[in-house]
Design an enzyme around this catalytic site. Structure first.
Site, PDB file in Angstrom:
ATOM      1  CG  ASP A   1      -2.131   0.957   1.170  1.00  0.00           C
ATOM      2  OD1 ASP A   1      -2.208   1.312  -0.118  1.00  0.00           O
ATOM      3  OD2 ASP A   1      -2.790   1.306   2.213  1.00  0.00           O
TER       4      ASP A   1
ATOM      5  CG  LEU B   1       9.644 -17.036  -4.131  1.00  0.00           C
ATOM      6  CD1 LEU B   1       9.136 -17.157  -2.607  1.00  0.00           C
ATOM      7  CD2 LEU B   1      10.327 -15.641  -4.370  1.00  0.00           C
TER       8      LEU B   1
ATOM      9  CG  HIS C   1      -0.181   2.328  -9.009  1.00  0.00           C
ATOM     10  ND1 HIS C   1      -0.213   2.029  -7.805  1.00  0.00           N
ATOM     11  CD2 HIS C   1      -1.148   3.247  -9.482  1.00  0.00           C
ATOM     12  CE1 HIS C   1      -1.539   2.476  -7.385  1.00  0.00           C
ATOM     13  NE2 HIS C   1      -1.942   3.118  -8.398  1.00  0.00           N
TER      14      HIS C   1
HETATM   15  C1  IPE Z   1      -5.229  -2.601  -0.165  1.00  0.00           C
HETATM   16  O1  IPE Z   1      -4.945  -1.356  -0.340  1.00  0.00           O
HETATM   17  C2  IPE Z   1      -5.295  -3.253  -1.664  1.00  0.00           C
HETATM   18  C3  IPE Z   1      -3.925  -3.475  -2.157  1.00  0.00           C
HETATM   19  C4  IPE Z   1      -2.823  -2.990  -1.894  1.00  0.00           C
HETATM   20  C5  IPE Z   1      -3.996  -4.011  -3.732  1.00  0.00           C
HETATM   21  P1  IPE Z   1      -6.139  -0.197  -0.649  1.00  0.00           P
HETATM   22  O2  IPE Z   1      -5.328   1.157  -0.700  1.00  0.00           O
HETATM   23  O3  IPE Z   1      -7.048  -0.839  -1.544  1.00  0.00           O
HETATM   24  O4  IPE Z   1      -7.011  -0.380   0.765  1.00  0.00           O
HETATM   25  P2  IPE Z   1      -7.862   0.769   1.605  1.00  0.00           P
HETATM   26  O5  IPE Z   1      -8.673   1.037   0.644  1.00  0.00           O
HETATM   27  O6  IPE Z   1      -6.923   1.778   1.916  1.00  0.00           O
HETATM   28  O7  IPE Z   1      -8.123  -0.099   2.612  1.00  0.00           O
HETATM   29  C1  IPE Z   2      -1.490   0.564  -3.371  1.00  0.00           C
HETATM   30  O1  IPE Z   2      -1.278   1.708  -3.473  1.00  0.00           O
HETATM   31  C2  IPE Z   2      -1.857  -0.184  -5.042  1.00  0.00           C
HETATM   32  C3  IPE Z   2      -3.100  -0.506  -4.912  1.00  0.00           C
HETATM   33  C4  IPE Z   2      -4.162  -0.763  -3.954  1.00  0.00           C
HETATM   34  C5  IPE Z   2      -3.350  -0.973  -6.449  1.00  0.00           C
HETATM   35  P1  IPE Z   2      -2.571   2.717  -3.258  1.00  0.00           P
HETATM   36  O2  IPE Z   2      -2.898   3.130  -4.912  1.00  0.00           O
HETATM   37  O3  IPE Z   2      -3.563   2.334  -2.513  1.00  0.00           O
HETATM   38  O4  IPE Z   2      -1.823   4.184  -2.704  1.00  0.00           O
HETATM   39  P2  IPE Z   2      -2.451   5.089  -1.479  1.00  0.00           P
HETATM   40  O5  IPE Z   2      -2.805   3.850  -0.493  1.00  0.00           O
HETATM   41  O6  IPE Z   2      -3.481   5.672  -2.445  1.00  0.00           O
HETATM   42  O7  IPE Z   2      -1.366   5.736  -1.327  1.00  0.00           O
HETATM   43 MG    MG Z   3      -4.069   2.354  -0.665  1.00  0.00          MG
END
Ligand code: IPE
Ligand code: IPE
Ligand code: MG
Length: 238
Positions: free
Chosen positions: A18, A129, A35
């Protein structure tokens, strides 16, 4: 019981990757740049697992709920996934890494599904792995799908309701062929599971760091493994 004993390397590490968006926003960049930067952290996490002897690495890459993001971001994520898979085929073959997925991957665009099928097929006999990508994955969806498949077996007379055991559930989850994660890492500081592996994480050790995923590199991964090795897992015993 087969659990990894404490003071050891976890057999299975699961990661909620995240904070890509926040990483990019802090630099005045579009979210998709975050990303893209996150893909490098994936490579380093894979290398850390290979070096330390972790056998399974599950990466939460796209959740069921992430379909509710703006179309533009979803499209960018799908394009990045496709590019990522194009480069991973060769890298995973060289490193003896096997790719698998969990989640409702049939909902992904055809371009992603065909790249996925290629890499999964090309790496199926690799043994160092197993990298499991959670794509269009939600734990509640997974448990719902498993329940439906069990109910179908009962309807066909292949199973009796009183034959349902914990293992019956386990065998119908997307993760049926993998051991439960021993260790969960979540980057960017949120204290929640976000619908990730609710059943499978029942006895996992949790590690949450403030670092955003693109900043979480091999040394961070190794430091987390070190913290895991000092945890005492009790599984309800004294
Ligand atoms: C969780 O992250 C999903 C992934 C890392 C793919 P999110 O950014 O979607 O989670 P929330 O919305 O903060 O709970
Ligand atoms: C995690 O990073 C990747 C996905 C959920 C696809 P985020 O896109 O959720 O990044 P934040 O949480 O908004 O910083
Ligand atoms: Mg996120």
């Amino acid at each position: 019981m087969g659990e990894a004993p404490s003071n050891s390397i976890p057999r299975h590490v699961a990661v909620i990757m995240d904070g890509n968006g926040r990483w990019a926003e802090a630099r005045g960049l579009p979210r998709k740049a975050g990303h893209r930067a996150g893909a490098e952290s994936v490579r380093e996490a894979v290398d850390a697992c290979l070096e330390k002897g972790v056998k399974f690495l599950t990466l939460y890459a796209f959740s069921s709920e992430n379909w509710n993001r703006p179309e533009k971001e979803i499209n960018a994520l799908m394009k990045l996934l496709e590019q990522f898979l194009r480069t991973k085929g060769k890298e995973f073959r060289k490193k003896n890494v096997r790719l698998r997925t969990i989640g409702r991957t049939h909902l992904l665009p055809e371009s992603c599904r065909s790249e996925l099928a290629k890499v999964i097929n090309d790496t199926s006999s690799n043994t160092a792995l197993t990298v499991i990508l959670a794509l269009s994955y939600g734990s509640r969806e997974e448990i719902t799908d498993a329940t439906r498949r069990i109910a179908e077996k009962i309807a066909r007379g292949e199973l009796e309701p009183d034959q349902i055991e914990k293992d019956t559930i386990v065998e119908h989850l997307d993760t049926a062929e993998f051991p439960d994660p021993d260790f969960l890492i979540r980057t960017s500081g949120e204290l929640r599971l976000s619908n990730f592996l609710l059943w499978q994480l029942s006895y996992a050790e949790f590690f949450i760091t403030e670092k955003n995923w693109p900043d979480f590199r091999k040394s961070d991964f190794n430091a987390a493994l070190e913290i895991y090795s000092r945890r005492q897992r009790r599984f309800g015993r004294v």
